[in-house]
Enzyme design. Structure first.
Site, PDB file in Angstrom:
ATOM      1  N   ARG A 164       0.870  -1.180   0.000  1.00 28.45           N
ATOM      2  CA  ARG A 164       0.000   0.000   0.000  1.00 28.45           C
ATOM      3  C   ARG A 164       0.904   1.225   0.000  1.00 28.45           C
ATOM      4  NH1 ARG A 164      -0.809   1.990   4.787  1.00 28.45           N
ATOM      5  NH2 ARG A 164      -1.188   0.110   5.964  1.00 28.45           N
ATOM      6  N   HIS A 188      -2.628   4.131   5.568  1.00 25.88           N
ATOM      7  CA  HIS A 188      -3.779   3.245   5.757  1.00 25.88           C
ATOM      8  C   HIS A 188      -5.074   3.978   5.436  1.00 25.88           C
ATOM      9  CE1 HIS A 188      -6.791   0.726   7.678  1.00 25.88           C
ATOM     10  NE2 HIS A 188      -7.140   1.744   8.425  1.00 25.88           N
ATOM     11  N   TYR A 207       5.211   3.785  11.205  1.00 22.08           N
ATOM     12  CA  TYR A 207       5.564   2.379  11.346  1.00 22.08           C
ATOM     13  C   TYR A 207       6.415   1.857  10.200  1.00 22.08           C
ATOM     14  CZ  TYR A 207       1.440   2.592   8.401  1.00 22.08           C
ATOM     15  OH  TYR A 207       0.552   2.943   7.420  1.00 22.08           O
TER      16      TYR A 207
END
Lengths: 330, 363
Positions: free
Chosen positions: B283, B287, B295
């Protein structure tokens, strides 16, 4: 008209709907050869085959979700949840999937799915096999909730639920399975969803109940009558959609109301019924309305403790007599 | 940076031999070697050039649509939430380009790409994101809940893993009614840890259902790296526990996706049951709107951006001689125009009427 047990009436409805519509099929744990934990589907697998009377692994979330998908794709699944308590495992599929589809996706989404769930106590099955969880589902817009108390209604409402184009939680009761009554044949039996049943006509007090509590209320009313108290019993039969008009008409006539539920008290469906009465018929009440319910404790396995928790005809009689008495003292 | 070294510890997606050699590095948060990659794309050219350009254009539409949506969110034009599928376009287009007209598709919270690839109208999709009456759900669903049953697109889903049993049930109905339809079920690596995944795969296996499970392993479940949530290197391995094939493919290779899905569909239509296809991908954006992406490293992102599915497909088209710079500009222009039209349509569309709030709860 034949005399059937509640179980036989349910089975007759399933058999008739399976025969009528090839898109109807049944799914659940041990419903095939075994005939279901309470014997409701006994013999149906032989009659309609294992494809349409389909045993599932113990995967409530999986097969209830599969029922949602099958319904969307044109089938009409009828799923058995062996004990209503196990519905916890499938709540996401009912609440976040089935209930939302029509509202969000519009008429293209049609989810004709019936979840037959065996609720109620009285058999000493303990805290996780005895619950009445109907209020969880009445709280979610998009789900219909049905809870018949007689064999005739069991058959008629199950036929209506199967033909309904919405997801329906159909609550059966363990203690009702053996009860007997006259049941019309074929489609004569059909009972539309959303109509309460005036189980008994009376003038002094209205008792509102459903499922096993409605049956107990009817029995209580017979004895109350002998004691000179004329109780009217409204069996809701369908909680969603709620036929509040029948309740209000009765309350306007009797001026007193007792609501009886087998579920625990706080947040139960009885509270909703009571509130609607206050909102719509407050002026007609001659005494505060009263609720009988399981206290806010889990049900126990011990016969003594279970009996202590669940309302019964004796307590219904007592509460009704007290309510009528309160009025006469005024 | 060593070009052979993937900052995620993952094998590079462009060389099968190299991928197989690479071992998972201990302690690395994202360590998912591709253990099997289908043959190089160039070996399997479909007969016509037209679909190639169509697939390329559709991937571009998805990319530009998602970029526009991100921008509109950050500008505060669109409210709520959205989960862009930037970087995962080859899976959506690869899968949907193989499916037949009557097949079913279930999608996820990251579903815009699936819907566009299935033939969803970008205008009505954008209008839905704007909360407009002309949107697919009339403003009731938003980013995650759009559907078009005429396209067999049963909808996105707000619950991770929520649509896996739904696809399974659609396949059950197809089997019971003998319609010959297949259900393609998109979900992510995160969803493969839900009970719905395991229960559904088992149901599909015992009943031999015509369903193709498409796992888009994009390395992260929101912020959680796959390796922190799953100890086995390949999610596809899980299919073996249920007794049916699981294959791992390079999800950024459109033709590899097509090949795997084609085989899975053939298997499903022959009554042989389900297949699990794990598409390794990434991705490229956060998110959801407002994800600071703490992260993971920018280097890791840059690496994957280099291996972007669209870039790779463009290179392939150029090599094949199907595309040149002028044609590329034209296709991009078409994609941009489609997205611009969608925004115009959404802006000009009427708001939903609050008086309709209570309508349509029940059939």
């Amino acid at each position: 008209m034949t005399t059937l047990t509640y179980t036989e009436a349910l089975r007759e409805a399933l058999a008739e709907e399976l025969a009528r519509d090839p898109n109807v099929f049944l799914m659940g744990e041990d419903i095939g050869l075994y005939g279901g934990a309470f014997g409701v589907t006994r013999g149906l697998m032989h009659q309609f085959g294992a494809e349409r009377v389909r045993d599932t692994p113990i995967s409530e979330q999986g097969f209830v979700g599969a029922a949602v998908g099958a319904a969307l794709a044109g089938s009409r699944p009828v799923v058995e949840i062996m004990f209503m308590d196990f519905i916890t495992l499938a709540v996401d599929q009912m609440v976040n999937q089935a209930a939302k589809l029509r509202y969000v996706f519009g008429p293209q989404a049609c989810c004709p799915l019936v979840l037959r769930a065996v609720g109620g106590g009285g058999r000493c099955y303990g805290p996780t096999h005895s619950q009445s969880l109907e209020a969880w589902f009445t709280h979610v817009p998009g789900l219909k909730v049905v809870a018949p108390s007689t064999p005739a209604d069991a058959k008629g409402l199950l036929k209506a639920a199967i033909r309904d184009d919405n997801p329906v939680v159909f609550m059966e009761h363990k203690l009702l399975y053996g009860s007997r009554g006259d049941v019309p044949e074929g489609d004569e039996a059909f009972v539309p969803l959303g109509k309460a049943r005036l189980a008994r006509v009376g003038t002094d007090i209205t008792i509102v109940a459903w499922s096993w509590m409605a049956a107990e209320a009817e029995r209580a009313a017979v004895v109350l009558d002998e004691q000179g108290i004329s109780a009217e019993v409204v069996d809701l039969r369908t909680l969603v959609p709620l036929d509040i008009e029948t309740v209000l008409a009765s309350v306007r006539k009797t001026h007193r109301v007792l609501i009886v539920q087998e579920a625990s008290k706080t947040g139960g469906f009885g509270a909703e019924v009571g509130c609607r009465i206050f909102e719509n018929a407050y002026d007609y009440l001659d005494a505060p309305l009263r609720r009988l319910a399981v206290p806010d404790v889990p049900l126990s396995a011990s016969p003594l403790l279970e009996q202590a928790a669940i309302p019964d005809r004796q307590r219904i009689m007592q509460a009704a007599a007290e309510l009528v008495g309160e009025n006469s003292e005024q | 940076m060593d070009p052979n070294r993937n900052p995620t510890g993952r094998a590079r997606a462009d060389g099968p031999a190299e991928s197989r050699k690479r071992k998972r590095r201990g302690g690395d948060a994202v360590a998912l070697p591709i253990t099997a990659v289908s043959s190089p794309s160039t070996l399997h050219p479909p007969p016509s050039i037209l679909p190639f350009l169509d697939w390329y254009r559709t991937m571009l539409v998805i990319r530009l649509f998602e970029e526009k949506v991100e921008k509109l969110f950050s500008d505060g034009v669109i409210r709520g939430t959205t989960h862009p599928a930037i970087g995962q376009e080859a899976i959506a287009v690869g899968v949907c380009s193989v499916l037949e007209k009557n097949d079913y598709v279930t999608s996820t919270h990251r579903g815009h790409g699936h819907f566009i690839a299935r033939g969803g109208d970008p205008n009505r999709m954008m209008a839905e994101l704007f909360g407009k009456a002309t949107g697919y759900s009339g403003g009731r669903g938003g980013s995650q809940l759009m559907a078009d049953y005429a396209l067999g697109f049963l909808g996105g889903n707000g619950i991770t893993g929520g649509s896996i049993p739904v696809a399974t049930g659609a396949a059950l109905s197809a089997k019971l009614r003998g319609t010959g339809r297949v259900a393609a079920c998109f979900f992510g690596d995160g969803a493969s840890n839900q009970g719905t995944f395991h229960e559904s795969l088992n149901l599909a296996a015992i009943w031999k259902l015509p369903v193709v499970y498409v796992c888009e392993n994009n390395c992260y479940a929101m912020s959680t790296p796959v390796a922190k949530a799953i100890v086995i290197p390949d999610i596809a391995t899980r299919a073996g526990s249920y007794g049916f094939p699981g294959v791992v493919i390079d999800g950024n290779d459109l033709l590899a996706v097509r090949e795997a899905v084609g085989a899975a569909c053939a298997r499903a239509r022959a009554g042989e049951g389900p297949t699990l296809i794990e598409c390794k991908t990434y991705r490229l954006s956060g998110h959801s709107r407002g994800d600071p992406r703490h992260y993971r490293t920018r280097e890791e992102e840059a690496f994957w951006r280099k291996g972007c599915a669209i870039k790779r497909f463009r290179t392939l088209l150029m090599k094949r001689g199907d595309l040149d710079a002028a044609k590329d500009r034209k296709v991009k222009q078409q994609a941009r125009a489609a997205v611009a039209a969608a925004v115009r349509f959404a802006r000009q569309s009427p708001e939903p009427d609050p008086a309709t709030l209570g309508e349509g709860v029940f059939a």
